[in-house]
Design an enzyme around this catalytic site. Sequence first.
Site, PDB file in Angstrom:
ATOM      1  N   HIS A   1      -3.441  -5.107   0.416  1.00 46.72           N
ATOM      2  CA  HIS A   1      -2.908  -5.578   1.819  1.00 46.72           C
ATOM      3  C   HIS A   1      -2.882  -7.197   1.930  1.00 46.72           C
ATOM      4  O   HIS A   1      -4.005  -7.814   2.498  1.00 46.72           O
ATOM      5  CB  HIS A   1      -4.054  -4.907   2.837  1.00 46.72           C
TER       6      HIS A   1
ATOM      7  N   CYS B   1       0.862  -1.230  -0.045  1.00 48.98           N
ATOM      8  CA  CYS B   1      -0.017  -0.077  -0.042  1.00 48.98           C
ATOM      9  C   CYS B   1       0.984   1.291   0.007  1.00 48.98           C
ATOM     10  O   CYS B   1       1.492   1.427  -1.030  1.00 48.98           O
ATOM     11  CB  CYS B   1      -0.961  -0.160   1.345  1.00 48.98           C
TER      12      CYS B   1
ATOM     13  N   GLU C   1      -1.412  -8.867   3.790  1.00 53.36           N
ATOM     14  CA  GLU C   1      -1.463  -9.384   5.366  1.00 53.36           C
ATOM     15  C   GLU C   1      -3.047  -9.700   5.829  1.00 53.36           C
ATOM     16  O   GLU C   1      -2.994 -10.197   7.040  1.00 53.36           O
ATOM     17  CB  GLU C   1      -0.327  -8.455   6.242  1.00 53.36           C
TER      18      GLU C   1
END
Length: 247
Positions: free
Chosen positions: A215, A114, A217
């Site tokens: 993202h 990001c 994660e």
Amino acid sequence: MPPVIGISTYAEQARWGRVWDMAAALLPRAYVDAVAASGAVPVLLPPVTGAAGAAGAVDRLDGLLLAGGGDIAPDRYGQGAGEHTAGVQGVRDSAESDLLAGALARGMPVLGVCRGMQLLNVARGGSLHQHLPDAVGHDGHRQRPGVFDGHPVTVDADSRLARILGRTRLEVPTYHHQAVAGLGEGVVATAWADDGTVEAVEYAADDRVVGVQWHPEMGEDPTLFGWLTERAAAFHAGGRPTARTAR
């Protein structure tokens, strides 16, 4: 020994326990868990500069993860701040720029997420859309406050990212209001949202650098963290990447 991956952090006012409310260096736990699950040792890097920052940290790392966060200062890409630009922290911009430069100089792998992807572009002279809805006409990249909604992404079949992911179409968790506009020197766009927004970049002359606008994660696919850890392990060993890690 497992490789050590440094993760850049936020500088924010935070609350914890019953009484504490003060400035803190922090990071969403999902980054730490993703790096640890990939087999690397995660180390949090606070946004400080000078000898206590990149100069003191990079030599002890095997890989770097530039995390998401607030907006990069627009003056770093030759613009004044727009009305929607927020969360700018000059110290973090400087600290992460130093970390990136140090990592590249040492030849270690870098993954930008990001804001981290945007920094990869700005560091090479690229620019950003300061408020993406003004460019694409909708709020699909940040639909609800504090929620990682999803949208599809198409990956260039000939890109490093496609080789890493093993596919060219995927649904990604997203939360951003800025995006890459002009590409920096040697920066190549390798994935796009359906509205044309750049969703991934690579450094053309450096196969150790990948950035994604989404993202990972917050999703269920650990592939990018596995790639970072594999490349970091090869760097740690001091040998050339194997056919697998060179993906």
